[in-house]
Motif scaffolding. Sequence first.
Motif, PDB file in Angstrom:
ATOM      1  N   PRO A 147      -8.591   9.580  -2.752  1.00 37.02           N
ATOM      2  CA  PRO A 147      -8.954  10.126  -1.439  1.00 37.02           C
ATOM      3  C   PRO A 147      -8.711   9.176  -0.262  1.00 37.02           C
ATOM      4  N   GLN A 148      -9.088   7.899  -0.406  1.00 27.82           N
ATOM      5  CA  GLN A 148      -8.910   6.980   0.709  1.00 27.82           C
ATOM      6  C   GLN A 148      -7.436   6.767   1.028  1.00 27.82           C
ATOM      7  N   ASP A 149      -6.609   6.604   0.000  1.00 33.82           N
ATOM      8  CA  ASP A 149      -5.167   6.462   0.224  1.00 33.82           C
ATOM      9  C   ASP A 149      -4.582   7.725   0.840  1.00 33.82           C
ATOM     10  N   ARG A 150      -5.096   8.857   0.407  1.00 32.49           N
ATOM     11  CA  ARG A 150      -4.654  10.142   0.948  1.00 32.49           C
ATOM     12  C   ARG A 150      -4.863  10.179   2.460  1.00 32.49           C
ATOM     13  N   ARG A 151      -6.064   9.771   2.869  1.00 34.66           N
ATOM     14  CA  ARG A 151      -6.398   9.812   4.299  1.00 34.66           C
ATOM     15  C   ARG A 151      -5.558   8.810   5.089  1.00 34.66           C
ATOM     16  N   GLU A 152      -5.397   7.609   4.539  1.00 36.20           N
ATOM     17  CA  GLU A 152      -4.601   6.583   5.231  1.00 36.20           C
ATOM     18  C   GLU A 152      -3.146   7.036   5.365  1.00 36.20           C
ATOM     19  N   MET A 153      -2.615   7.612   4.303  1.00 36.23           N
ATOM     20  CA  MET A 153      -1.226   8.073   4.322  1.00 36.23           C
ATOM     21  C   MET A 153      -1.042   9.187   5.353  1.00 36.23           C
ATOM     22  N   PHE A 154      -1.997  10.099   5.407  1.00 39.25           N
ATOM     23  CA  PHE A 154      -1.883  11.238   6.318  1.00 39.25           C
ATOM     24  C   PHE A 154      -1.895  10.774   7.778  1.00 39.25           C
ATOM     25  N   LYS A 155      -2.677   9.716   8.056  1.00 40.25           N
ATOM     26  CA  LYS A 155      -2.726   9.193   9.426  1.00 40.25           C
ATOM     27  C   LYS A 155      -1.380   8.612   9.866  1.00 40.25           C
ATOM     28  N   GLU A 156      -0.603   8.124   8.892  1.00 38.91           N
ATOM     29  CA  GLU A 156       0.683   7.489   9.203  1.00 38.91           C
ATOM     30  C   GLU A 156       1.812   8.499   9.386  1.00 38.91           C
ATOM     31  N   ILE A 157       1.571   9.750   9.027  1.00 42.13           N
ATOM     32  CA  ILE A 157       2.597  10.779   9.125  1.00 42.13           C
ATOM     33  C   ILE A 157       2.724  11.247  10.575  1.00 42.13           C
ATOM     34  N   PRO A 158       3.935  11.471  11.076  1.00 46.00           N
ATOM     35  CA  PRO A 158       4.095  11.932  12.467  1.00 46.00           C
ATOM     36  C   PRO A 158       3.301  13.210  12.735  1.00 46.00           C
ATOM     37  N   PRO A 159       2.695  13.328  13.917  1.00 43.79           N
ATOM     38  CA  PRO A 159       1.861  14.503  14.239  1.00 43.79           C
ATOM     39  C   PRO A 159       2.526  15.851  13.978  1.00 43.79           C
ATOM     40  N   ASN A 178       8.024   3.704 -15.973  1.00 42.42           N
ATOM     41  CA  ASN A 178       6.683   3.166 -16.195  1.00 42.42           C
ATOM     42  C   ASN A 178       6.659   1.644 -16.109  1.00 42.42           C
ATOM     43  N   VAL A 179       7.769   1.020 -16.450  1.00 42.15           N
ATOM     44  CA  VAL A 179       7.879  -0.435 -16.298  1.00 42.15           C
ATOM     45  C   VAL A 179       8.257  -0.796 -14.863  1.00 42.15           C
ATOM     46  N   HIS A 180       9.287  -0.160 -14.354  1.00 44.92           N
ATOM     47  CA  HIS A 180       9.796  -0.531 -13.029  1.00 44.92           C
ATOM     48  C   HIS A 180       8.774  -0.281 -11.930  1.00 44.92           C
ATOM     49  N   LEU A 181       8.137   0.877 -11.926  1.00 44.32           N
ATOM     50  CA  LEU A 181       7.225   1.221 -10.838  1.00 44.32           C
ATOM     51  C   LEU A 181       6.027   0.287 -10.795  1.00 44.32           C
ATOM     52  N   ARG A 182       5.598  -0.196 -11.954  1.00 40.10           N
ATOM     53  CA  ARG A 182       4.506  -1.178 -11.990  1.00 40.10           C
ATOM     54  C   ARG A 182       4.993  -2.538 -11.502  1.00 40.10           C
ATOM     55  N   ARG A 183       6.101  -3.002 -12.061  1.00 39.12           N
ATOM     56  CA  ARG A 183       6.549  -4.370 -11.772  1.00 39.12           C
ATOM     57  C   ARG A 183       6.992  -4.535 -10.317  1.00 39.12           C
ATOM     58  N   GLU A 184       7.563  -3.499  -9.739  1.00 42.94           N
ATOM     59  CA  GLU A 184       7.987  -3.615  -8.342  1.00 42.94           C
ATOM     60  C   GLU A 184       6.779  -3.841  -7.433  1.00 42.94           C
ATOM     61  N   VAL A 185       5.692  -3.145  -7.728  1.00 45.34           N
ATOM     62  CA  VAL A 185       4.481  -3.293  -6.917  1.00 45.34           C
ATOM     63  C   VAL A 185       3.810  -4.642  -7.177  1.00 45.34           C
ATOM     64  N   THR A 186       3.652  -5.016  -8.441  1.00 39.10           N
ATOM     65  CA  THR A 186       2.871  -6.214  -8.753  1.00 39.10           C
ATOM     66  C   THR A 186       3.645  -7.515  -8.515  1.00 39.10           C
ATOM     67  N   GLU A 187       4.952  -7.497  -8.730  1.00 36.63           N
ATOM     68  CA  GLU A 187       5.724  -8.739  -8.689  1.00 36.63           C
ATOM     69  C   GLU A 187       6.477  -8.949  -7.375  1.00 36.63           C
ATOM     70  N   ALA A 214       0.832  -1.207   0.000  1.00 34.07           N
ATOM     71  CA  ALA A 214       0.000   0.000   0.000  1.00 34.07           C
ATOM     72  C   ALA A 214       0.863   1.252   0.000  1.00 34.07           C
ATOM     73  N   GLY A 215       1.895   1.273   0.843  1.00 33.49           N
ATOM     74  CA  GLY A 215       2.774   2.434   0.889  1.00 33.49           C
ATOM     75  C   GLY A 215       3.538   2.632  -0.405  1.00 33.49           C
TER      76      GLY A 215
END
Length: 241
Positions: free
Chosen positions: A198-210, A146-155, A27-28
């Motif tokens: 939006p959902q990823d935005r909110r999840e990411m923001f919660k993980e950021i130090p206060p 465009n190749v690397h960023l996809r393959r790193e996540v999927t594979e 996810a990150g």
Amino acid sequence: MTDFFTMQPGETAAPLPSGPVLCTGTAGMRRIHRFFLWAYDEAPGLVRSAADGDTARAAYVGEVLGNFDKVLHIHHEGEDLLMYPQMKDRAPACALHIGQMLEQHRQVTQRLGSIEPVRLRWMETADAETGRELAERYEDLKAVLNVHLRREVTEVMPVVDRILTEKEMQEAAQHGIDQLDKKFLVGYLGMVLATNPPQDRREMFKEIPPPVRVAYRLFGRRMYRKQYETLFPGRPVPETL
């Protein structure tokens, strides 16, 4: 609409180890990769947006692109130090995929190295010929990413989720944070948030130090809007938090 992070014909995932999921690395990784996809999709056009001889525009755009390049380099450096060696030790059956990912990192590093002197020269001169060369080099880098960023996540990342703990994954992310100026990070946080749903935005923001969340709300959001408006005059500023 097909998600970008979808395996293409002929691509295969690395062998998945048995055992539970230990971290949320996938996810990150999707979130930061979306930012890089956006940044390098825009990079060639940003170079072309500076008229021949417009050194003020070239200096501004060149500084922003240099920051993108630095973040990308540090991101890969953190993976090379704190993700792939652990994967090699704990998931030896993934050796082929690890080798492919590290080779793609090498290709990205090579291209970033060739871009830097051209970018610095263009920032000083803003001449059309150097601008054309710089835009073409960013197009070439974008094709690799465009190749690397996809393959790193999927594979690869489904394996990482099973062999790295959440603490180890956070340490890999912290590697980049520690090397970047905090004011810079707060301003660029808006871009990272805006390039995610939006959902990823909110999840990411919660993980950021206060303290970072407070700084972003106090002045980082304004920095993001000002920078976006300067880079893309006339465009609506994408939503963020």
